[in-house]
Scaffold this motif. Structure first.
Motif, PDB file in Angstrom:
ATOM      1  N   ASP A  39     -36.585  35.587 -17.374  1.00 21.89           N
ATOM      2  CA  ASP A  39     -37.894  35.599 -16.836  1.00 21.89           C
ATOM      3  C   ASP A  39     -38.237  37.154 -16.969  1.00 21.89           C
ATOM      4  O   ASP A  39     -37.717  38.028 -16.534  1.00 21.89           O
ATOM      5  CB  ASP A  39     -38.196  34.864 -15.808  1.00 21.89           C
ATOM      6  CG  ASP A  39     -37.832  33.513 -15.953  1.00 21.89           C
ATOM      7  OD1 ASP A  39     -37.108  32.839 -15.300  1.00 21.89           O
ATOM      8  OD2 ASP A  39     -38.633  32.763 -16.569  1.00 21.89           O
ATOM      9  N   CYS A  40     -39.580  37.393 -16.742  1.00 22.98           N
ATOM     10  CA  CYS A  40     -40.165  38.759 -16.579  1.00 22.98           C
ATOM     11  C   CYS A  40     -39.558  39.603 -15.600  1.00 22.98           C
ATOM     12  O   CYS A  40     -39.652  38.950 -14.456  1.00 22.98           O
ATOM     13  CB  CYS A  40     -41.811  38.555 -16.702  1.00 22.98           C
ATOM     14  SG  CYS A  40     -42.362  40.171 -16.811  1.00 22.98           S
ATOM     15  N   ARG A  41     -38.897  40.605 -15.888  1.00 26.60           N
ATOM     16  CA  ARG A  41     -38.540  41.506 -14.752  1.00 26.60           C
ATOM     17  C   ARG A  41     -37.374  40.844 -13.942  1.00 26.60           C
ATOM     18  O   ARG A  41     -37.219  41.345 -12.794  1.00 26.60           O
ATOM     19  CB  ARG A  41     -39.710  41.954 -14.007  1.00 26.60           C
ATOM     20  CG  ARG A  41     -40.680  42.997 -15.015  1.00 26.60           C
ATOM     21  CD  ARG A  41     -41.633  43.580 -13.947  1.00 26.60           C
ATOM     22  NE  ARG A  41     -41.412  44.359 -13.192  1.00 26.60           N
ATOM     23  CZ  ARG A  41     -41.245  45.674 -13.453  1.00 26.60           C
ATOM     24  NH1 ARG A  41     -41.474  45.852 -15.006  1.00 26.60           N
ATOM     25  NH2 ARG A  41     -40.873  46.695 -12.882  1.00 26.60           N
ATOM     26  N   LYS A  42     -36.693  39.842 -14.546  1.00 27.48           N
ATOM     27  CA  LYS A  42     -35.840  39.312 -13.685  1.00 27.48           C
ATOM     28  C   LYS A  42     -34.311  39.393 -14.840  1.00 27.48           C
ATOM     29  O   LYS A  42     -34.485  39.728 -15.682  1.00 27.48           O
ATOM     30  CB  LYS A  42     -35.792  37.862 -13.530  1.00 27.48           C
ATOM     31  CG  LYS A  42     -37.264  37.452 -12.819  1.00 27.48           C
ATOM     32  CD  LYS A  42     -36.869  37.788 -11.172  1.00 27.48           C
ATOM     33  CE  LYS A  42     -38.140  37.232 -10.513  1.00 27.48           C
ATOM     34  NZ  LYS A  42     -37.751  37.496  -8.991  1.00 27.48           N
ATOM     35  N   GLU A  43     -33.066  38.871 -14.003  1.00 29.29           N
ATOM     36  CA  GLU A  43     -32.046  39.108 -14.539  1.00 29.29           C
ATOM     37  C   GLU A  43     -31.738  37.726 -15.648  1.00 29.29           C
ATOM     38  O   GLU A  43     -32.246  36.735 -15.338  1.00 29.29           O
ATOM     39  CB  GLU A  43     -30.757  38.971 -13.644  1.00 29.29           C
ATOM     40  CG  GLU A  43     -30.518  37.797 -12.891  1.00 29.29           C
ATOM     41  CD  GLU A  43     -31.230  37.596 -11.737  1.00 29.29           C
ATOM     42  OE1 GLU A  43     -32.614  38.147 -11.481  1.00 29.29           O
ATOM     43  OE2 GLU A  43     -31.158  37.044 -10.851  1.00 29.29           O
ATOM     44  N   PRO A  44     -31.073  38.089 -16.749  1.00 31.54           N
ATOM     45  CA  PRO A  44     -31.010  37.005 -17.595  1.00 31.54           C
ATOM     46  C   PRO A  44     -29.786  35.852 -16.944  1.00 31.54           C
ATOM     47  O   PRO A  44     -28.953  36.182 -16.010  1.00 31.54           O
ATOM     48  CB  PRO A  44     -29.919  37.550 -18.889  1.00 31.54           C
ATOM     49  CG  PRO A  44     -30.199  38.908 -18.578  1.00 31.54           C
ATOM     50  CD  PRO A  44     -30.584  39.502 -17.161  1.00 31.54           C
TER      51      PRO A  44
ATOM     52  N   GLN B  85     -31.311  57.997 -20.541  1.00 28.45           N
ATOM     53  CA  GLN B  85     -30.917  57.129 -19.440  1.00 28.45           C
ATOM     54  C   GLN B  85     -31.869  56.392 -18.559  1.00 28.45           C
ATOM     55  O   GLN B  85     -31.498  55.326 -18.051  1.00 28.45           O
ATOM     56  CB  GLN B  85     -29.723  57.498 -18.764  1.00 28.45           C
ATOM     57  CG  GLN B  85     -28.579  58.232 -19.312  1.00 28.45           C
ATOM     58  CD  GLN B  85     -27.638  58.820 -18.575  1.00 28.45           C
ATOM     59  OE1 GLN B  85     -28.029  59.831 -17.712  1.00 28.45           O
ATOM     60  NE2 GLN B  85     -26.535  58.411 -18.543  1.00 28.45           N
ATOM     61  N   THR B  86     -32.992  56.568 -18.886  1.00 26.32           N
ATOM     62  CA  THR B  86     -34.229  55.892 -18.392  1.00 26.32           C
ATOM     63  C   THR B  86     -34.033  54.227 -19.083  1.00 26.32           C
ATOM     64  O   THR B  86     -34.202  54.007 -20.310  1.00 26.32           O
ATOM     65  CB  THR B  86     -35.536  56.213 -18.767  1.00 26.32           C
ATOM     66  OG1 THR B  86     -35.716  57.508 -18.133  1.00 26.32           O
ATOM     67  CG2 THR B  86     -36.631  55.166 -18.239  1.00 26.32           C
ATOM     68  N   SER B  87     -34.025  53.263 -18.034  1.00 23.55           N
ATOM     69  CA  SER B  87     -33.640  51.989 -18.656  1.00 23.55           C
ATOM     70  C   SER B  87     -33.468  50.973 -17.313  1.00 23.55           C
ATOM     71  O   SER B  87     -33.592  51.512 -16.132  1.00 23.55           O
ATOM     72  CB  SER B  87     -32.217  52.071 -19.220  1.00 23.55           C
ATOM     73  OG  SER B  87     -32.011  50.571 -19.550  1.00 23.55           O
ATOM     74  N   VAL B  88     -33.425  49.709 -17.420  1.00 22.01           N
ATOM     75  CA  VAL B  88     -32.955  48.718 -16.667  1.00 22.01           C
ATOM     76  C   VAL B  88     -31.332  48.397 -16.629  1.00 22.01           C
ATOM     77  O   VAL B  88     -31.064  48.019 -17.662  1.00 22.01           O
ATOM     78  CB  VAL B  88     -33.909  47.231 -16.708  1.00 22.01           C
ATOM     79  CG1 VAL B  88     -33.308  46.346 -15.436  1.00 22.01           C
ATOM     80  CG2 VAL B  88     -35.300  47.673 -16.651  1.00 22.01           C
ATOM     81  N   TYR B  89     -30.638  48.562 -15.658  1.00 22.00           N
ATOM     82  CA  TYR B  89     -29.291  48.343 -15.405  1.00 22.00           C
ATOM     83  C   TYR B  89     -28.989  47.025 -14.842  1.00 22.00           C
ATOM     84  O   TYR B  89     -29.432  46.835 -13.723  1.00 22.00           O
ATOM     85  CB  TYR B  89     -28.581  49.587 -14.704  1.00 22.00           C
ATOM     86  CG  TYR B  89     -28.670  50.731 -15.747  1.00 22.00           C
ATOM     87  CD1 TYR B  89     -29.794  51.736 -15.326  1.00 22.00           C
ATOM     88  CD2 TYR B  89     -27.836  51.271 -16.419  1.00 22.00           C
ATOM     89  CE1 TYR B  89     -30.093  52.916 -16.168  1.00 22.00           C
ATOM     90  CE2 TYR B  89     -27.912  52.398 -17.172  1.00 22.00           C
ATOM     91  CZ  TYR B  89     -28.875  53.059 -17.087  1.00 22.00           C
ATOM     92  OH  TYR B  89     -29.273  54.443 -17.980  1.00 22.00           O
ATOM     93  N   PHE B  90     -28.290  46.257 -15.336  1.00 23.45           N
ATOM     94  CA  PHE B  90     -27.534  44.931 -15.044  1.00 23.45           C
ATOM     95  C   PHE B  90     -26.349  45.257 -14.700  1.00 23.45           C
ATOM     96  O   PHE B  90     -25.362  45.254 -15.893  1.00 23.45           O
ATOM     97  CB  PHE B  90     -28.018  43.815 -15.905  1.00 23.45           C
ATOM     98  CG  PHE B  90     -29.763  43.390 -15.621  1.00 23.45           C
ATOM     99  CD1 PHE B  90     -30.628  43.999 -16.902  1.00 23.45           C
ATOM    100  CD2 PHE B  90     -30.258  42.762 -14.868  1.00 23.45           C
ATOM    101  CE1 PHE B  90     -31.645  43.651 -16.965  1.00 23.45           C
ATOM    102  CE2 PHE B  90     -31.486  42.395 -14.822  1.00 23.45           C
ATOM    103  CZ  PHE B  90     -32.255  42.910 -15.867  1.00 23.45           C
ATOM    104  N   CYS B  91     -25.510  44.513 -13.560  1.00 24.96           N
ATOM    105  CA  CYS B  91     -24.336  44.307 -13.353  1.00 24.96           C
ATOM    106  C   CYS B  91     -24.171  42.822 -13.576  1.00 24.96           C
ATOM    107  O   CYS B  91     -25.044  42.030 -13.255  1.00 24.96           O
ATOM    108  CB  CYS B  91     -23.942  44.760 -11.911  1.00 24.96           C
ATOM    109  SG  CYS B  91     -22.355  44.690 -11.544  1.00 24.96           S
ATOM    110  N   ALA B  92     -22.765  42.489 -13.872  1.00 23.96           N
ATOM    111  CA  ALA B  92     -22.704  40.818 -14.203  1.00 23.96           C
ATOM    112  C   ALA B  92     -21.255  40.851 -13.971  1.00 23.96           C
ATOM    113  O   ALA B  92     -20.447  41.795 -13.893  1.00 23.96           O
ATOM    114  CB  ALA B  92     -23.043  40.731 -15.480  1.00 23.96           C
ATOM    115  N   SER B  93     -21.026  39.592 -13.364  1.00 25.65           N
ATOM    116  CA  SER B  93     -19.614  39.031 -13.146  1.00 25.65           C
ATOM    117  C   SER B  93     -19.281  37.801 -13.776  1.00 25.65           C
ATOM    118  O   SER B  93     -20.019  36.868 -13.772  1.00 25.65           O
ATOM    119  CB  SER B  93     -19.381  39.647 -11.669  1.00 25.65           C
ATOM    120  OG  SER B  93     -19.998  38.325 -11.016  1.00 25.65           O
ATOM    121  N   SER B  94     -17.932  37.577 -13.991  1.00 29.78           N
ATOM    122  CA  SER B  94     -17.458  36.249 -14.245  1.00 29.78           C
ATOM    123  C   SER B  94     -16.030  36.090 -13.889  1.00 29.78           C
ATOM    124  O   SER B  94     -15.254  37.035 -13.588  1.00 29.78           O
ATOM    125  CB  SER B  94     -17.881  35.859 -15.737  1.00 29.78           C
ATOM    126  OG  SER B  94     -17.296  37.005 -16.536  1.00 29.78           O
TER     127      SER B  94
END
Lengths: 112, 116
Positions: A39-44, B85-94
């Motif tokens: 969703d917009c501006r949210k995490e996958p 490096q301008t971006s959106v950064y996502f952390c993830a776990s499993s």
């Protein structure tokens, strides 16, 4: 050439329509396939895995075509709440191990 | 469970500054990863870790460092920030490598970074 490619859209469809997205991958050795929703501006978030024989989860159907190296997502009876970006993901060897490689996403807007 | 948390939510840096993006999970997951998401590029893997003390490079590791001293935390360090490096950064776990298809990967809410 990108390893995983998607039509970016946008797909604008009326409520109740059926819409399908494709995602092509370049590595024939890929073994696992997924669809994520963002969703917009949210995490996958994981929507569904894609199995060799195809699989269905309510209004969503995922299929894999290994010969042509693509996966597809079919959404039936579209709802306004289905509006989002749909990302495909494929496991591809990156460095020392296989990792998920994502497509750039297909944007869907369901219109009232 | 809080799931995967990230701080800060937003950050503006000047070129050359360094900073650390924080990521924590409370699900006892062994596998953690960092992605960046840019328009038209999708999610790209920066670094990942299969457990405490073990890290490895992903697709786009240059300019970033990581460490994994505990199962819960996986910080991402920008050594000398650049506008690229301008971006959106996502952390993830499993629980395990999500590419195997056995375990679901959970993402944090993201950090929106702008480098001027």
């Amino acid at each position: 050439r990108k390893e995983v490619e998607q039509d970016p859209g946008p797909f604008n469809v009326p409520e109740g329509a059926t819409v399908a997205f494709n995602c092509t991958y370049s590595n024939s050795a890929s073994q696992s396939f997924f669809w994520y929703r963002q969703d917009c501006r949210k995490e996958p978030k994981l929507l569904m895995s894609v199995y060799s024989s195809g699989n269905e989860d309510g209004r969503f159907t995922a299929q894999l075509n290994r010969a042509s190296q693509y996966i597809s997502l079919l959404i039936r009876d579209s709802k306004l709440s289905d509006s989002a970006t749909y990302l495909c993901a494929v496991n591809i060897r990156t460095g020392s191990a296989r990792q998920l490689t994502f497509g750039s996403g297909t944007q869907l807007t369901v219109l009232p | 469970n809080a799931g995967v948390t990230q701080t800060p939510k937003f950050q503006v840096l000047k070129t050359g500054q360094s900073m650390t993006l924080q990521c924590a999970q409370d699900m006892n997951h062994e596998y953690m990863s960092w992605y960046r998401q840019d328009p038209g590029m999708g999610l790209r893997l920066i670094h990942y870790s299969v457990g405490a003390g073990i890290t490895d490079q992903g697709e786009v590791p240059n300019g970033y460092n990581v460490s994994r001293s505990t199962t819960e935390d996986f910080p991402l360090r920008l050594l000398s920030a650049a506008p690229s490096q301008t971006s959106v950064y996502f952390c993830a776990s499993s629980y395990s490598n999500p590419s195997g298809g056995r375990d679901t990967q959970y993402f944090g809410p993201g950090t929106r970074l702008t480098v001027l």
